[in-house]
Design a protein around this motif. Structure first.
Motif, PDB file in Angstrom:
ATOM      1  N   VAL A  12       0.822  -1.215   0.000  1.00 49.78           N
ATOM      2  CA  VAL A  12       0.000   0.000   0.000  1.00 49.78           C
ATOM      3  C   VAL A  12       0.858   1.268   0.000  1.00 49.78           C
ATOM      4  O   VAL A  12       0.390   2.345   0.342  1.00 49.78           O
ATOM      5  CB  VAL A  12      -0.997   0.019   1.193  1.00 49.78           C
ATOM      6  CG1 VAL A  12      -2.011  -1.108   1.055  1.00 49.78           C
ATOM      7  CG2 VAL A  12      -0.276  -0.059   2.528  1.00 49.78           C
ATOM      8  N   ASN A  36      -3.535   0.299   7.275  1.00 48.57           N
ATOM      9  CA  ASN A  36      -3.363  -0.674   6.200  1.00 48.57           C
ATOM     10  C   ASN A  36      -4.722  -1.025   5.585  1.00 48.57           C
ATOM     11  O   ASN A  36      -4.886  -1.034   4.357  1.00 48.57           O
ATOM     12  CB  ASN A  36      -2.681  -1.921   6.784  1.00 48.57           C
ATOM     13  CG  ASN A  36      -2.115  -2.825   5.705  1.00 48.57           C
ATOM     14  OD1 ASN A  36      -2.469  -2.707   4.530  1.00 48.57           O
ATOM     15  ND2 ASN A  36      -1.244  -3.739   6.104  1.00 48.57           N
ATOM     16  N   CYS A  37      -5.710  -1.278   6.455  1.00 50.08           N
ATOM     17  CA  CYS A  37      -7.070  -1.556   5.961  1.00 50.08           C
ATOM     18  C   CYS A  37      -7.587  -0.372   5.150  1.00 50.08           C
ATOM     19  O   CYS A  37      -8.194  -0.542   4.093  1.00 50.08           O
ATOM     20  CB  CYS A  37      -8.025  -1.800   7.135  1.00 50.08           C
ATOM     21  SG  CYS A  37      -7.666  -3.302   8.053  1.00 50.08           S
ATOM     22  N   ARG A  40      -6.077  -0.111   1.707  1.00 49.80           N
ATOM     23  CA  ARG A  40      -6.676  -1.125   0.819  1.00 49.80           C
ATOM     24  C   ARG A  40      -8.095  -0.719   0.428  1.00 49.80           C
ATOM     25  O   ARG A  40      -8.534  -0.936  -0.707  1.00 49.80           O
ATOM     26  CB  ARG A  40      -6.663  -2.498   1.499  1.00 49.80           C
ATOM     27  CG  ARG A  40      -5.270  -3.113   1.496  1.00 49.80           C
ATOM     28  CD  ARG A  40      -5.093  -4.183   2.567  1.00 49.80           C
ATOM     29  NE  ARG A  40      -3.677  -4.330   2.889  1.00 49.80           N
ATOM     30  CZ  ARG A  40      -2.863  -5.209   2.285  1.00 49.80           C
ATOM     31  NH1 ARG A  40      -3.323  -6.018   1.367  1.00 49.80           N
ATOM     32  NH2 ARG A  40      -1.589  -5.260   2.616  1.00 49.80           N
ATOM     33  N   ARG A  43      -7.948   1.794  -2.275  1.00 52.53           N
ATOM     34  CA  ARG A  43      -7.706   1.165  -3.571  1.00 52.53           C
ATOM     35  C   ARG A  43      -8.999   0.572  -4.140  1.00 52.53           C
ATOM     36  O   ARG A  43      -9.263   0.651  -5.334  1.00 52.53           O
ATOM     37  CB  ARG A  43      -6.640   0.077  -3.431  1.00 52.53           C
ATOM     38  CG  ARG A  43      -6.346  -0.629  -4.750  1.00 52.53           C
ATOM     39  CD  ARG A  43      -5.276  -1.672  -4.574  1.00 52.53           C
ATOM     40  NE  ARG A  43      -3.964  -1.052  -4.425  1.00 52.53           N
ATOM     41  CZ  ARG A  43      -2.976  -1.569  -3.707  1.00 52.53           C
ATOM     42  NH1 ARG A  43      -3.154  -2.691  -3.035  1.00 52.53           N
ATOM     43  NH2 ARG A  43      -1.814  -0.977  -3.638  1.00 52.53           N
ATOM     44  N   LYS A  44      -9.805   0.003  -3.250  1.00 55.06           N
ATOM     45  CA  LYS A  44     -11.007  -0.707  -3.715  1.00 55.06           C
ATOM     46  C   LYS A  44     -12.212   0.186  -3.932  1.00 55.06           C
ATOM     47  O   LYS A  44     -13.156  -0.201  -4.625  1.00 55.06           O
ATOM     48  CB  LYS A  44     -11.408  -1.758  -2.667  1.00 55.06           C
ATOM     49  CG  LYS A  44     -10.566  -3.002  -2.681  1.00 55.06           C
ATOM     50  CD  LYS A  44     -11.094  -3.993  -1.645  1.00 55.06           C
ATOM     51  CE  LYS A  44     -10.081  -5.106  -1.406  1.00 55.06           C
ATOM     52  NZ  LYS A  44     -10.349  -5.843  -0.181  1.00 55.06           N
ATOM     53  N   THR A 188     -11.940  -3.469   6.300  1.00 52.99           N
ATOM     54  CA  THR A 188     -11.647  -2.901   4.980  1.00 52.99           C
ATOM     55  C   THR A 188     -12.937  -2.753   4.172  1.00 52.99           C
ATOM     56  O   THR A 188     -13.191  -1.706   3.564  1.00 52.99           O
ATOM     57  CB  THR A 188     -10.649  -3.808   4.230  1.00 52.99           C
ATOM     58  OG1 THR A 188      -9.501  -3.972   5.049  1.00 52.99           O
ATOM     59  CG2 THR A 188     -10.259  -3.216   2.893  1.00 52.99           C
TER      60      THR A 188
END
Lengths: 289, 392
Positions: A12, A36-37, A40, A43-44, A188
């Motif tokens: 990430v 971190n979640c 992500r 990104r999604k 996430t």
């Protein structure tokens, strides 16, 4: 051995300000896991990076904005929500996320939390709850469980803690979820849903603070805490939020899940609809029609 | 260096014509003419009419008014709107401005161009909600913790409530500081003639947005005038700004050197440009024995006293501060060397501006305070007596 393999790039990394590393968080702290979640989720979520802003208040979690390579603003203690409100209203095309801790959001920022939920301002509030003011050394918070030891409650806390999912749900939040730092996949997904949800969305993330809260309360290390989350969490989507309060340091059941997911016109939509009804053609529509 | 980019007012916000209205409404119209498209406020006497009018007018102009849950929220909500690309203000009075202090510091530190309108009433605490005071004049300069500088303007008339708030917005954009518009209950509630010019006669300063591409842009790298260029959220710069002490990248740096560099620049960007910001009005200062120095409603009340003293043969001049902060030190010092005394009437007891005059003149002439606790304006006789005493 010639080939010392180069360290693999952080998956990430593109969302992080790597020039600011190392970060301030302790080893075993849950904040980094949630970041971190979040990366992500970014990104999604399908939202263009340049239209996504993160606002943080003060405290350990208040430092999140500073490590995310997005438009990121670090404001005063407790006031990330009203800043985010102004930002979102100024440019309704933006996706605005408030990322801060329990002291920041629920104590000093509590009035702003309930009013933003009531107004249904289209922002996402990610509130990391480590049950203490960690940055300042572990003072009691309005989320501190009964009898938990804190520097300003050295004989144990005796105030009733907030049930925040219930609070924001009763004020009109359209999306309310709780997960722990153990539930990285679910968290996430919740972040993606919350960012794409029109209206005020709120995620409480229960997270370990090994240096201050766990140590002072003799609860073991972060691994023990994550195991506790794992073993005691019960997923109850749509749970009655009156039943999800966290009152004891070691509850038998940690109720997690997506509690609320409803539809209600957000602030800008309500404003545009109402004022155009009252003012007709004279009203200058705000934002994209 | 980014040149100051002037444009003219957007006609949508300009109510061109001759009006009869009070200072609070005029300040709202001035803000709209200046391009203010966002206001966050909380009800407080005697300032509320500004946002009441704004809430009625902005849906017809294009923009947002939001009544926040308190003044703390208002004072940061408006900064969110500024970083989102709008010109914004909040409007309040004593108790509200006291609550806002932390965010005045944030605006100074983030260098958020914005306007704080303070329609002053009597204090301390709840004080005199419906009656005038001028006792927040030092607070607006020093109120938030830490080292920074601000700009403050003070109107005396309804026309100036319109005209000078435009200057307040423009100065905020040029220097990227919170600018205080220091009205008082009298000016706010006084009704008189107001002429709003045509939009193309109103000069408006555009935000100093950078033309540098992302990657080259640094949020706090100053231009030669010590003011950095700005970006807004959503333009693809992926920038970071913080209320922590920071470097040119906007990143927190917690040490003495970063503190030295940031704070000195925040102070010097006003001090080094002060000569471009000072603004005052003078009359018959040359050859005067006594100069009456005042601002806001008190400067207007002093006119009567000056007239009375002149009838007694006293050579009286006057100096009226339009920009109060930064204070026009060299000119006040110059006057001090030419006159017997400077008389300073103001609606506070401890001489909030008088002590600045005393500091600046360094004993070169007498400084006569004309204190008043507020609740009404001075009786002109009181100022007259001070002038006569000073002329002796």
């Amino acid at each position: 051995m010639s080939a010392v393999k180069s360290v693999q790039e952080n998956p990430v990394e593109e969302f992080l300000r790597t020039d600011r590393l190392p970060h301030v968080w302790c080893s075993g702290c849950g904040i980094g896991t949630t970041v971190n979640c979040f990366a992500r989720a970014v990104r999604k979520c399908g939202i263009p990076l340049e239209k996504l802003a993160v606002i943080s208040g003060i405290g350990c979690t208040g430092r999140v904005a500073g490590y995310l390579k997005l438009d990121s603003i670090h404001v005063t203690h407790g006031r990330a929500i009203p800043f985010a409100t102004g930002l979102k209203l100024a440019n309704p095309e933006l996706t605005v996320v408030v990322y801060s801790g329990d002291g920041d959001i629920a104590a000093i920022g509590g009035n702003h939390l309930i009013n933003a939920a009531r107004r249904n301002v289209d922002i996402t509030v990610i509130m990391l709850n480590n049950f203490t003011y960690a940055m300042t050394g572990g003072q009691v918070t309005p989320t501190a469980p009964f009898e938990s030891i804190n520097t300003t409650a050295p004989y144990g806390a005796y105030e009733m803690p907030f049930n925040l999912p219930h609070l924001v749900a009763s004020c009109g939040a359209v999306y309310v979820a709780r997960w722990t730092a153990y539930h990285v996949v679910q968290l996430t997904k919740a972040m993606v849903e919350a960012m794409n949800k029109k209206g005020f969305s709120f995620i409480e993330v229960i997270s370990p603070c090994p240096t201050i809260f766990l140590r002072r309360n003799r609860l073991g290390d972060s691994v023990a805490e994550l195991k506790f989350y794992k073993e005691h969490s019960v997923i109850k989507h749509g749970a009655d939020t009156r039943e999800v309060g966290w009152d004891e340091t070691r509850p038998d059941e940690i109720i997690v899940g997506k509690f609320v997911d409803i539809e209600r016109p957000d602030y800008v939509e309500a404003m545009n609809t109402h004022l155009s009804k009252r003012l007709g053609d004279k009203y200058v529509w705000w934002g994209k029609k | 260096m980014a040149e100051i980019r002037y444009t003219t007012a957007d006609p949508k916000g300009v109510l061109t014509g001759v009006h009869y209205m009070d200072g609070n409404h005029a300040a709202c119209e001035g803000a709209l003419a200046a391009g203010c498209r966002f206001a966050a406020g909380y009800p407080i006497t005697p300032s509320t009419e500004v946002v009441e009018r704004f809430s009625a007018r902005i849906p017809l102009v294009g923009g947002v008014f939001i009544q926040m849950e308190d003044e703390i929220a208002s004072s940061i909500c408006l900064q969110g709107a500024v970083w989102g690309g709008l010109k914004a203000m909040t409007v309040t009075s004593g108790p509200g401005i006291s609550l806002m202090q932390e965010h005045i510091g944030l605006a100074a530190c983030l260098e958020t161009p914005c306007v704080f309108v303070n329609v002053q009433r009597g204090g301390p605490s709840t004080g005199l909600p419906t009656l005038p005071g001028q006792a927040d004049m030092q607070q607006c300069r020093w109120g938030s913790h830490g080292d920074y500088e601000v700009i403050a303007l003070s109107p005396s008339t309804v026309q100036e409530s319109f005209d000078f708030i435009i200057d307040a917005f423009n100065l905020a954009e040029i220097y990227r500081v919170p600018v205080f518009f220091m009205m008082d209950e009298c000016v706010g509630h006084m009704t008189e003639k107001l002429i709003i010019p045509e939009a193309d006669k109103i000069k408006v300063v555009e935000r100093r947005y950078t033309t540098k591409p992302p990657g080259e842009y640094l949020p706090y790298k100053p231009d030669p005038d010590l003011v950095p260029e700005m970006v807004k959220v959503g333009d693809g710069y992926r920038f970071h700004v913080t209320g922590l002490t920071h470097d040119e990248r906007g990143y927190p740096v917690i040490n003495a050197q970063a503190q030295h560099e940031m704070c000195w620049r925040l102070v010097n960007k006003i001090n080094q440009n002060a000569h471009k910001i000072w603004r005052y009005e003078e009359e018959e200062v040359e050859g005067a024995d006594v100069v009456v120095l005042s601002y806001g409603i008190s400067a207007r009340v002093a006119l009567k006293a000056i007239e009375m003293a002149k009838e007694k043969g006293i050579k009286v001049g006057r100096m009226r501060l339009i920009v109060v902060w930064p204070f026009p030190e060299p000119r006040v010092k110059e006057i001090a060397h030419k006159v017997k005394a400077i008389v300073v009437p103001e609606l506070n007891i401890r001489g909030q501006i008088a002590r600045e005059v005393e500091r600046v003149v360094e004993g070169a002439c007498k400084v006569v305070r004309v204190p008043h606790a507020g609740g009404t304006v001075h009786d002109p006789e009181q100022i007259f007596d001070a002038i006569m005493e000073a002329a002796r």
